[in-house]
Design an enzyme around this catalytic site. Structure first.
Site: not given
Ligand code: SAH
Ligand code: SF4
Length: 346
Positions: A87, A100, A107, A111, A114, A327
Site C-alpha cells: 500500500e 508514504c 513486515c 509489533c 501494527c 499509520c
C-alpha cells in the site's frame, strides 16, 4: 525481465541497441522527467512505444485506489509480481505533498499494535517497486509537486537496506527529490542506523520508540529484545555525532500503556540528551490489538508533561483513518479477511 524502474540506463541502452543512440535519453527523460508510461512517450515512433510497454513492464498493478479527507489523502493497494500486495498513501498539505511508501510486502518485526506486523512478512520490495510507488503518487499529485517521502508504509526499511538505498539514490539523482525531504522510519535496527549515519545522502531518521523502558517496549516491539534501549541510545548518539541531524522519535499513545506521567519522564530522559523531536500520535485501532488509543485529554497531558520536561514534542494529525490509510493500519483489510475466515464460515 526487469520492471520499468528496475531497468538501469545500461540495460536500457542494451534494450535499445537497434535504435538511434538518442532514444536512450529520450526514454530515460520520459520515465524520470515526464513520469510517463512508454505509451505516453509521443516523441517515440508508435511501434517502439508498443514494444517498450512489453519490454519495460510496470511493477505495480492497481487493485484499489481510495480517497479521503476531501480528496487530500489517497491510498492505493498494489499487486506485485508473485501476488504480494503493498500500500502507498499520498497526503496533500498546504505547504507540502507527502508520499508514504512501503519498503516490504508485510513486515517480519511483529509489533503487536501494527496491522502490517500482525499480517506477517511476504517479501522485500525491489528498488524499482519502491521508486514506482513514488512515480504513481507524483503523477496523481500533479499539478502539485510531490515534495516529501516518508518510509512509513508497510515494512521495515532498514531490514531491506540495499534496495531501499538504491531507491533513495534514484529518488535523489533521477527524480530530483532533496535528501532532506526523505525520512526513513525504523523500529530500531541498529546496524541499519549505523549505515545511515555513514551514508552519502543526508536523509532524515525517525525511530519508532513507543516506550522508553525495556519491559514495555519489548511487549510492543519484539525487536527490542535484540536491540535494547541502551544499545539503541548509543546508536542514536553516534548517528547524531556523525551527521548533526536531529532524530525524531515516533510514539503512538496507547491508553494506560505508554501515556502515563512515568512514561513521559522515561521518554524525556531518553530523548532530551539526544535533542530529539518527539512525534506523538494516538494509536490507530487495528483488529489484532485491543487496547485503545489515548483520549484527547491524555494526549494533551502527555504532551504538556514532555514540554515541561524540556522535550520538543508535537502531535501528528491522523490522515485517512476511514480508508485504513493511517499509520499502522496498512494491510488491515487483509488481516480482517483472515480473521473472518478463521472465525468460521464466511
Ligand atoms: N517499520 C517502520 C516503518 C513503518 S511503520 C517503523 O516501524 O518505524 C510506520 C509508523 O507507524 C511507525 O512509527 C509505527 O510505529 C507506526 N505505527 C504502527 N502501527 C500503528 C498504529 N496502530 N497506530 C499508530 N501508529 C502506528
Ligand atoms: Fe513492522 Fe514498523 Fe509495523 Fe513494527 S511498526 S511491524 S516494524 S511496519
Amino acid at each position: 525481465m526487469a520492471t520499468r524502474y528496475d531497468t538501469s540506463k545500461q540495460a536500457l541502452t542494451e534494450l535499445l541497441s537497434g535504435e538511434p543512440t538518442f532514444r536512450v535519453n529520450q526514454v530515460w527523460h520520459g520515465l524520470y522527467q515526464d513520469l510517463a508510461t512508454p505509451s505516453e512517450m509521443t516523441t517515440l515512433p508508435k511501434a517502439l512505444r508498443e514494444q517498450l510497454e512489453k519490454d519495460l513492464p510496470s511493477a505495480l498493478e492497481v487493485l484499489t485506489s481510495k480517497t479521503a479527507d476531501d480528496g487530500e489523502t489517497t491510498k492505493w493497494v498494489f499487486k506485485l509480481s508473485g501476488g504480494a500486495t503493498v500500500e502507498t498513501v499520498l497526503m496533500e498539505y498546504n505547504d507540502r505533498v507527502t508520499a508514504c511508501l512501503s519498503s516490504q510486502a508485510g513486515c517480519a518485526m511483529g509489533c503487536t499494535f501494527c496491522a502490517t506486523g500482525q499480517s506477517g512478512f511476504t517479501r522485500n520490495l525491489t528498488a524499482g517497486e519502491i521508486v514506482e510507488q513514488f512515480v504513481l503518487a507524483a503523477r496523481t499529485a500533479l499539478p502539485r509537486r510531490l515534495s516529501n517521502v516518508v518510509f512509513m508504509g508497510m515494512g521495515e526499511p532498514l531490514a531491506n537496506f540495499d534496495r531501499l538505498w538504491s531507491a533513495i539514490t534514484t529518488l535523489h539523482d533521477d527524480l530530483g527529490l532533496s535528501a532532506r525531504r526523505i525520512t526513513v522510519s525504523t523500529v530500531g535496527i541498529i546496524p541499519g542506523i549505523n549505515r545511515l549515519a555513514e551514508a552519502s545522502l543526508p536523509v532524515n531518521l525517525a525511530v519508532s520508540l513507543h516506550a522508553a523502558n525495556d519491559q514495555t517496549r519489548t511487549s510492543l516491539v519484539p525487536m527490542n529484545a535484540r536491540y535494547p534501549l541502551a544499545d539503541l541510545y548509543i546508536a542514536c548518539e553516534r548517528y547524531l555525532e556523525a551527521t548533526g541531524r536531529r532524530i525524531s522519535f515516533e510514539w503512538a499513545l496507547i491508553d494506560g500503556v505508554n501515556d502515563t506521567m512515568t512514561a513521559a519522564r522515561e521518554l524525556a530522559e531518553f530523548a532530551r540528551p539526544l535533542k530529539a523531536h518527539v512525534n506523538l500520535i494516538p494509536l490507530n485501532p487495528t483488529p489484532g490489538y485491543l487496547v485503545r488509543g489515548s483520549d484527547k485529554q491524555a494526549v494533551r497531558d502527555f504532551t504538556q508533561e514532555l514540554l515541561e520536561l524540556g522535550v520538543n514534542a508535537t502531535v501528528r494529525r491522523t490522515r485517512g483513518v476511514e480508508i485504513d490509510a493511517a499509520c499502522g493500519q496498512l494491510a488491515a483489510d487483509t488481516v480482517r479477511a483472515t480473521l473472518r475466515t478463521s472465525n468460521g464460515p464466511v
